[in-house]
Design a protein around this motif. Structure first.
Motif, PDB file in Angstrom:
ATOM      1  N   LYS A  26       0.841  -1.190   0.000  1.00 62.17           N
ATOM      2  CA  LYS A  26       0.000   0.000   0.000  1.00 62.17           C
ATOM      3  C   LYS A  26       0.881   1.246   0.000  1.00 62.17           C
ATOM      4  O   LYS A  26       2.090   1.179   0.226  1.00 62.17           O
ATOM      5  N   GLU A  27       0.251   2.376  -0.240  1.00 62.74           N
ATOM      6  CA  GLU A  27       0.979   3.639  -0.158  1.00 62.74           C
ATOM      7  C   GLU A  27       1.328   3.917   1.297  1.00 62.74           C
ATOM      8  O   GLU A  27       0.494   3.783   2.195  1.00 62.74           O
ATOM      9  N   ALA A  28       2.575   4.289   1.520  1.00 59.13           N
ATOM     10  CA  ALA A  28       3.012   4.596   2.884  1.00 59.13           C
ATOM     11  C   ALA A  28       2.437   5.942   3.319  1.00 59.13           C
ATOM     12  O   ALA A  28       2.192   6.827   2.491  1.00 59.13           O
ATOM     13  N   LYS A  29       2.208   6.103   4.605  1.00 62.27           N
ATOM     14  CA  LYS A  29       1.814   7.403   5.130  1.00 62.27           C
ATOM     15  C   LYS A  29       2.926   8.388   4.840  1.00 62.27           C
ATOM     16  O   LYS A  29       4.098   8.100   5.108  1.00 62.27           O
ATOM     17  N   PRO A  30       2.620   9.535   4.227  1.00 65.55           N
ATOM     18  CA  PRO A  30       3.671  10.494   3.855  1.00 65.55           C
ATOM     19  C   PRO A  30       4.621  10.800   5.005  1.00 65.55           C
ATOM     20  O   PRO A  30       4.189  11.114   6.110  1.00 65.55           O
ATOM     21  N   HIS A  31       5.911  10.628   4.726  1.00 70.28           N
ATOM     22  CA  HIS A  31       6.993  10.968   5.657  1.00 70.28           C
ATOM     23  C   HIS A  31       6.999  10.116   6.924  1.00 70.28           C
ATOM     24  O   HIS A  31       7.563  10.509   7.936  1.00 70.28           O
ATOM     25  N   SER A  32       6.372   8.940   6.853  1.00 73.60           N
ATOM     26  CA  SER A  32       6.397   8.022   7.990  1.00 73.60           C
ATOM     27  C   SER A  32       7.708   7.247   8.061  1.00 73.60           C
ATOM     28  O   SER A  32       7.989   6.590   9.063  1.00 73.60           O
ATOM     29  N   HIS A  82       8.164  12.044  -0.473  1.00 71.51           N
ATOM     30  CA  HIS A  82       7.065  11.088  -0.567  1.00 71.51           C
ATOM     31  C   HIS A  82       6.736  10.866  -2.035  1.00 71.51           C
ATOM     32  O   HIS A  82       6.785   9.756  -2.524  1.00 71.51           O
ATOM     33  N   ARG A 170       5.740   3.420  -1.451  1.00 70.69           N
ATOM     34  CA  ARG A 170       4.851   2.317  -1.114  1.00 70.69           C
ATOM     35  C   ARG A 170       5.573   1.346  -0.184  1.00 70.69           C
ATOM     36  O   ARG A 170       6.799   1.275  -0.181  1.00 70.69           O
TER      37      ARG A 170
END
Length: 257
Positions: A26-32, A82, A170
């Motif tokens: 899945k797409e990662a949470k931005p800047h996680s 991101h 991702r």
């Protein structure tokens, strides 16, 4: 068949780096994942992933960049990103001035990818903030047990047949496999002292790289994505292989101080 599959894999244009590719996930949470680095050619073409381990050093895979073209002016590292197709305010673009491949890595020796590790020295120190952070390495050489859930992230192919990579970071969760099983399948191409591996369920994998991206297990970076089965990245039979970071702690410390 094992040798044939591995030669197919290494037939990819290693000199120019590999296209990263997260299959499934899945797409990662931005800047996680603020330690993530996108290694790019000067034309902003993404080649590999990496991890910021010091303000001016990124850890990645040795096969990602051809040492002959790794001098100043060819490659740069993008931190705090991101969406790598946009000039986000969070991004820091820093030139690579030196590639430090492990001296025992030989790109033409198909049996020697257990030393597939490299440090990139950056021209300037990264400015650490909430978007860009240094990731601490494991403190000792320990064994990560099989069946542990781990994760890896990158910018790349969403399916094995995709033409273009993902613009956004991702991530995917994978399960570690017993080293003995990896040795049985990959034979002398797998070194249990310096490598670890994960098994695909047929739907989730890293593909034709995500080379250089860190594999995280129990919140710690444990591996560097090295190689996988080229014919089908999500192949259930052939484990995906990583260089074991903890086996190279002394080497890293020696090089970066």
């Amino acid at each position: 068949m094992v040798l044939y599959a591995f030669l197919l894999l290494l037939g990819i244009s290693v000199a120019g780096g590999m296209e990263s590719g997260i299959i499934g996930g899945k797409e990662a949470k931005p800047h996680s994942r603020p330690y993530m680095a996108s290694i790019q050619l000067k034309n902003k073409h993404h080649t590999c992933g990496g991890m910021l381990i010091k303000e001016n050093y990124v850890l990645t895979a040795a096969h990602c960049l051809n040492d002959a073209f790794c001098g100043p002016g060819h490659f740069e590292v993008v931190l705090g990103a991101h969406n790598i197709t946009q000039d986000e305010k969070s991004q820091q673009r820093i030139p690579v001035i030196k590639c430090i491949q492990h001296t025992k890595f030989q790109p033409d020796n198909k049996r020697n990818y257990s030393y597939d590790i490299m440090l990139l020295k950056l021209k300037n120190r990264a400015k650490l903030n909430k978007f860009v952070k240094v990731m601490a390495l494991p403190k000792k050489n320990g064994k990560t047990p099989a069946n542990v859930k781990c994760s890896i992230a990158g910018w790349g192919l969403k399916t094995p047949k995709a033409v273009e990579g993902s613009n956004v970071l991702r991530e995917v969760t994978l399960t570690l496999q017993e080293n003995s099983e990896c040795e049985e399948i990959w034979q002398h191409y797998f070194n249990s002292e310096r490598m670890m591996c994960s098994v695909s369920d047929g739907k989730h994998a890293f593909c034709q790289g995500d080379s250089g991206s860190p594999l995280f297990c129990n919140t710690k970076p444990q591996g560097i994505a090295s190689y996988t089965y080229d014919g089908n990245c999500a192949n259930k039979t052939y484990p995906q292989v990583y260089v074991k970071i903890s086996s190279f702690l002394l080497w890293i410390k020696e090089k970066i101080g």
